[in-house]
Design a protein around this motif. Structure first.
Motif, mmCIF file in Angstrom:
data_model
loop_
_atom_site.group_PDB
_atom_site.id
_atom_site.type_symbol
_atom_site.label_atom_id
_atom_site.label_comp_id
_atom_site.label_asym_id
_atom_site.label_seq_id
_atom_site.Cartn_x
_atom_site.Cartn_y
_atom_site.Cartn_z
ATOM 1 N N GLY A 5 0.807 -1.219 0.000
ATOM 2 C CA GLY A 5 0.000 0.000 0.000
ATOM 3 C C GLY A 5 0.837 1.265 0.000
ATOM 4 O O GLY A 5 0.285 2.366 0.004
ATOM 5 N N ALA A 6 2.153 1.130 0.041
ATOM 6 C CA ALA A 6 3.089 2.263 0.047
ATOM 7 C C ALA A 6 2.744 3.268 1.143
ATOM 8 O O ALA A 6 2.537 4.448 0.907
ATOM 9 N N ARG A 7 2.725 2.756 2.390
ATOM 10 C CA ARG A 7 2.420 3.641 3.519
ATOM 11 C C ARG A 7 3.196 3.203 4.750
ATOM 12 O O ARG A 7 3.509 2.034 4.923
ATOM 13 N N ILE A 8 3.489 4.184 5.578
ATOM 14 C CA ILE A 8 4.125 3.947 6.873
ATOM 15 C C ILE A 8 3.266 4.645 7.915
ATOM 16 O O ILE A 8 2.871 5.801 7.727
ATOM 17 N N ILE A 9 2.993 3.957 9.008
ATOM 18 C CA ILE A 9 2.213 4.554 10.085
ATOM 19 C C ILE A 9 3.158 4.923 11.223
ATOM 20 O O ILE A 9 3.879 4.063 11.748
ATOM 21 N N LEU A 10 3.170 6.199 11.570
ATOM 22 C CA LEU A 10 3.940 6.685 12.706
ATOM 23 C C LEU A 10 3.003 6.697 13.909
ATOM 24 O O LEU A 10 1.965 7.357 13.878
ATOM 25 N N SER A 11 3.362 5.967 14.945
ATOM 26 C CA SER A 11 2.490 5.834 16.118
ATOM 27 C C SER A 11 2.726 6.932 17.133
ATOM 28 O O SER A 11 3.864 7.337 17.367
ATOM 29 N N ASP A 12 1.643 7.389 17.730
ATOM 30 C CA ASP A 12 1.675 8.339 18.846
ATOM 31 C C ASP A 12 2.631 9.499 18.579
ATOM 32 O O ASP A 12 3.633 9.677 19.261
#
Length: 134
Positions: A5-12
């Motif tokens: 999906g070409a995405r990175i999730i940065l948490s908090d």
């Protein structure tokens, strides 16, 4: 990290919300290159101390009196992006809270397609700029 999906999730993040980075083609290529030979739990970039990394970058660039800080990079990104996409898209790309912004919160919907297009427009502009080829 979602390469398909070409995405990175940065948490908090700083505003206490998760933030999804929709990767441009250029950023996805960098991510893939940096993942080679790494285990799933390994960090994407080996940066233990961001300040020391910025100091090394400033030194390599020959900047002794004037230095570039992390906030300067955000400001530069925002300034470049603001010339290319709407201010609401820039705000979403930078994960700025829209507290009190009735228009942004209630009327302007920015889906993944619009945000991904914004990321790609900025990446293409940077890639085409003369300074990126030096």
């Amino acid at each position: 990290m979602d390469l398909v999906g070409a995405r990175i999730i940065l948490s908090d993040t700083k505003n206490r919300r998760d933030h999804t980075l929709l990767l441009s083609r250029q950023a996805l290529a960098i991510v893939k290159r940096n993942l080679e030979g790494k285990k799933p739990a390994d960090r994407l970039f080996q940066v233990d101390d961001p300040r020391k990394t910025l100091q090394a970058i400033n030194k390599a660039a020959g900047l002794e009196r004037m230095t570039v800080q992390a906030h300067d990079l955000r400001a530069t990104f925002a300034s470049v992006a603001d010339e290319l996409v709407s201010s609401n898209t820039v705000k979403r790309m930078m994960n700025h809270a829209a507290a009190g912004d009735v228009t942004a919160n209630s009327y302007i919907g920015k889906g993944e397609t619009a945000l991904r297009k914004g990321w790609q427009i900025v990446a293409d502009f940077i890639e085409r700029s003369p300074s990126s080829r030096e």
